[in-house]
Design a protein around this motif. Structure first.
Motif, PDB file in Angstrom:
ATOM      1  N   LEU A   1       0.851  -1.178   0.000  1.00  0.00           N
ATOM      2  CA  LEU A   1       0.000   0.000   0.000  1.00  0.00           C
ATOM      3  C   LEU A   1       0.895   1.239   0.000  1.00  0.00           C
ATOM      4  O   LEU A   1       1.803   1.345   0.822  1.00  0.00           O
ATOM      5  N   THR A   2       0.635   2.154  -0.910  1.00  0.00           N
ATOM      6  CA  THR A   2       1.374   3.417  -0.940  1.00  0.00           C
ATOM      7  C   THR A   2       0.379   4.561  -0.780  1.00  0.00           C
ATOM      8  O   THR A   2      -0.588   4.656  -1.533  1.00  0.00           O
ATOM      9  N   VAL A   3       0.641   5.387   0.223  1.00  0.00           N
ATOM     10  CA  VAL A   3      -0.210   6.537   0.519  1.00  0.00           C
ATOM     11  C   VAL A   3       0.651   7.795   0.509  1.00  0.00           C
ATOM     12  O   VAL A   3       1.879   7.723   0.570  1.00  0.00           O
ATOM     13  N   THR A   4       0.004   8.948   0.469  1.00  0.00           N
ATOM     14  CA  THR A   4       0.704  10.228   0.543  1.00  0.00           C
ATOM     15  C   THR A   4       0.661  10.718   1.983  1.00  0.00           C
ATOM     16  O   THR A   4      -0.427  10.840   2.572  1.00  0.00           O
TER      17      THR A   4
ATOM     18  N   SER B   1       5.100   3.663   1.803  1.00  0.00           N
ATOM     19  CA  SER B   1       4.611   2.317   1.462  1.00  0.00           C
ATOM     20  C   SER B   1       4.687   1.387   2.662  1.00  0.00           C
ATOM     21  O   SER B   1       5.625   1.470   3.467  1.00  0.00           O
ATOM     22  N   HIS B   2       3.699   0.504   2.755  1.00  0.00           N
ATOM     23  CA  HIS B   2       3.609  -0.500   3.815  1.00  0.00           C
ATOM     24  C   HIS B   2       2.989  -1.765   3.234  1.00  0.00           C
ATOM     25  O   HIS B   2       2.059  -1.665   2.437  1.00  0.00           O
ATOM     26  N   PRO B   3       3.440  -2.932   3.676  1.00  0.00           N
ATOM     27  CA  PRO B   3       2.696  -4.145   3.325  1.00  0.00           C
ATOM     28  C   PRO B   3       1.464  -4.232   4.217  1.00  0.00           C
ATOM     29  O   PRO B   3       1.538  -3.948   5.417  1.00  0.00           O
ATOM     30  N   VAL B   4       0.319  -4.564   3.635  1.00  0.00           N
ATOM     31  CA  VAL B   4      -0.914  -4.700   4.410  1.00  0.00           C
ATOM     32  C   VAL B   4      -1.693  -5.919   3.928  1.00  0.00           C
ATOM     33  O   VAL B   4      -1.587  -6.323   2.782  1.00  0.00           O
ATOM     34  N   TRP B   5      -2.473  -6.483   4.826  1.00  0.00           N
ATOM     35  CA  TRP B   5      -3.389  -7.553   4.455  1.00  0.00           C
ATOM     36  C   TRP B   5      -4.590  -6.948   3.746  1.00  0.00           C
ATOM     37  O   TRP B   5      -4.906  -5.772   3.926  1.00  0.00           O
ATOM     38  N   PHE B   6      -5.271  -7.763   2.986  1.00  0.00           N
ATOM     39  CA  PHE B   6      -6.418  -7.284   2.224  1.00  0.00           C
ATOM     40  C   PHE B   6      -7.372  -8.433   1.938  1.00  0.00           C
ATOM     41  O   PHE B   6      -7.006  -9.599   2.035  1.00  0.00           O
ATOM     42  N   VAL B   7      -8.583  -8.068   1.564  1.00  0.00           N
ATOM     43  CA  VAL B   7      -9.563  -9.026   1.059  1.00  0.00           C
ATOM     44  C   VAL B   7     -10.211  -8.402  -0.169  1.00  0.00           C
ATOM     45  O   VAL B   7     -10.154  -7.182  -0.364  1.00  0.00           O
TER      46      VAL B   7
ATOM     47  N   GLU C   1     -13.809  -8.426  -2.649  1.00  0.00           N
ATOM     48  CA  GLU C   1     -15.209  -8.806  -2.803  1.00  0.00           C
ATOM     49  C   GLU C   1     -15.755  -8.013  -3.979  1.00  0.00           C
ATOM     50  O   GLU C   1     -15.544  -6.798  -4.067  1.00  0.00           O
ATOM     51  N   GLU C   2     -16.468  -8.733  -4.836  1.00  0.00           N
ATOM     52  CA  GLU C   2     -17.000  -8.144  -6.053  1.00  0.00           C
ATOM     53  C   GLU C   2     -15.866  -7.428  -6.786  1.00  0.00           C
ATOM     54  O   GLU C   2     -14.876  -8.051  -7.081  1.00  0.00           O
ATOM     55  N   GLN C   3     -15.973  -6.152  -7.037  1.00  0.00           N
ATOM     56  CA  GLN C   3     -14.923  -5.462  -7.799  1.00  0.00           C
ATOM     57  C   GLN C   3     -14.124  -4.507  -6.928  1.00  0.00           C
ATOM     58  O   GLN C   3     -13.624  -3.483  -7.399  1.00  0.00           O
ATOM     59  N   SER C   4     -13.967  -4.866  -5.647  1.00  0.00           N
ATOM     60  CA  SER C   4     -13.255  -4.001  -4.705  1.00  0.00           C
ATOM     61  C   SER C   4     -12.270  -4.789  -3.859  1.00  0.00           C
ATOM     62  O   SER C   4     -12.439  -5.980  -3.628  1.00  0.00           O
ATOM     63  N   MET C   5     -11.279  -4.061  -3.382  1.00  0.00           N
ATOM     64  CA  MET C   5     -10.338  -4.562  -2.398  1.00  0.00           C
ATOM     65  C   MET C   5     -10.654  -3.809  -1.104  1.00  0.00           C
ATOM     66  O   MET C   5     -11.007  -2.626  -1.140  1.00  0.00           O
ATOM     67  N   PHE C   6     -10.540  -4.509   0.016  1.00  0.00           N
ATOM     68  CA  PHE C   6     -10.794  -3.889   1.307  1.00  0.00           C
ATOM     69  C   PHE C   6      -9.554  -4.032   2.177  1.00  0.00           C
ATOM     70  O   PHE C   6      -8.937  -5.099   2.222  1.00  0.00           O
ATOM     71  N   LEU C   7      -9.202  -2.958   2.851  1.00  0.00           N
ATOM     72  CA  LEU C   7      -8.039  -2.906   3.722  1.00  0.00           C
ATOM     73  C   LEU C   7      -8.515  -2.539   5.120  1.00  0.00           C
ATOM     74  O   LEU C   7      -9.510  -1.829   5.274  1.00  0.00           O
ATOM     75  N   MET C   8      -7.783  -3.012   6.123  1.00  0.00           N
ATOM     76  CA  MET C   8      -8.106  -2.679   7.504  1.00  0.00           C
ATOM     77  C   MET C   8      -6.825  -2.243   8.206  1.00  0.00           C
ATOM     78  O   MET C   8      -5.859  -3.008   8.253  1.00  0.00           O
ATOM     79  N   PRO C   9      -6.793  -1.029   8.734  1.00  0.00           N
ATOM     80  CA  PRO C   9      -5.600  -0.601   9.464  1.00  0.00           C
ATOM     81  C   PRO C   9      -5.504  -1.310  10.814  1.00  0.00           C
ATOM     82  O   PRO C   9      -6.518  -1.478  11.508  1.00  0.00           O
ATOM     83  N   ILE C  10      -4.314  -1.723  11.184  1.00  0.00           N
ATOM     84  CA  ILE C  10      -4.104  -2.498  12.407  1.00  0.00           C
ATOM     85  C   ILE C  10      -4.616  -1.759  13.633  1.00  0.00           C
ATOM     86  O   ILE C  10      -5.279  -2.341  14.473  1.00  0.00           O
ATOM     87  N   THR C  11      -4.340  -0.472  13.726  1.00  0.00           N
ATOM     88  CA  THR C  11      -4.780   0.291  14.895  1.00  0.00           C
ATOM     89  C   THR C  11      -6.012   1.136  14.574  1.00  0.00           C
ATOM     90  O   THR C  11      -6.254   2.178  15.196  1.00  0.00           O
ATOM     91  N   GLY C  12      -6.786   0.685  13.620  1.00  0.00           N
ATOM     92  CA  GLY C  12      -8.040   1.348  13.277  1.00  0.00           C
ATOM     93  C   GLY C  12      -7.861   2.806  12.906  1.00  0.00           C
ATOM     94  O   GLY C  12      -6.903   3.174  12.215  1.00  0.00           O
ATOM     95  N   SER C  13      -8.752   3.643  13.386  1.00  0.00           N
ATOM     96  CA  SER C  13      -8.736   5.057  13.028  1.00  0.00           C
ATOM     97  C   SER C  13      -7.514   5.791  13.586  1.00  0.00           C
ATOM     98  O   SER C  13      -7.240   6.921  13.188  1.00  0.00           O
ATOM     99  N   ASP C  14      -6.763   5.148  14.479  1.00  0.00           N
ATOM    100  CA  ASP C  14      -5.528   5.751  14.999  1.00  0.00           C
ATOM    101  C   ASP C  14      -4.331   5.529  14.075  1.00  0.00           C
ATOM    102  O   ASP C  14      -3.275   6.122  14.268  1.00  0.00           O
ATOM    103  N   SER C  15      -4.483   4.674  13.081  1.00  0.00           N
ATOM    104  CA  SER C  15      -3.392   4.325  12.170  1.00  0.00           C
ATOM    105  C   SER C  15      -2.989   5.518  11.312  1.00  0.00           C
ATOM    106  O   SER C  15      -3.834   6.215  10.738  1.00  0.00           O
TER     107      SER C  15
END
Length: 118
Positions: free
Chosen positions: A18-21, A30-36, A38-52
């Motif tokens: 994942l590369t963000v600004t 850039s960071h490696p992140v897990w993902f899933v 579904e349909e035509q989308s990828m979903f990401l979850m930050p480890i520390t949620g909204s604090d990430s």
């Protein structure tokens, strides 16, 4: 590249790059992140949620890049904050990575991010 081809390229991968600004520095981070997927989308979850930091960066500058297996996609990311939608993403993460792993690595799951792949 078609949406199906992009999804196939990510299928079977355990993580994406994942590369963000950076919201303060303006640098590409850039960071490696897990993902899933579904349909035509990828979903990401930050480890520390909204604090990430990367979630805060995406909230400020939603254009991101995800890459794996020689395929990269630049797309606008949409933060997910609605609890039922976040719970759905958490469920998909548990199905892919195992409930124990998700509980262990994701202590706070109050947000997620959706990335369109097509």
């Amino acid at each position: 590249m078609s949406t199906e081809a992009i999804m196939d390229a990510f299928d079977g991968e355990q993580e994406v790059e994942l590369t963000v600004t950076g919201r303060k520095s303006g640098r590409q981070i850039s960071h490696p992140v897990w993902f899933v997927q579904e349909e035509q989308s990828m979903f990401l979850m930050p480890i520390t949620g909204s604090d990430s930091d990367w979630f805060k960066n995406v909230s400020r500058t939603p254009m991101i890049r995800v890459a794996a297996n020689g395929t990269a996609v630049n797309a606008p990311a949409t933060p997910i904050i609605e609890p039922d939608q976040v719970d759905h993403v958490v469920g998909m993460f548990r199905d892919k990575y195992g409930a124990e792993q998700v509980t262990s690595y994701y202590p706070k799951h109050d947000v997620a991010v959706q990335v369109p792949l097509g």
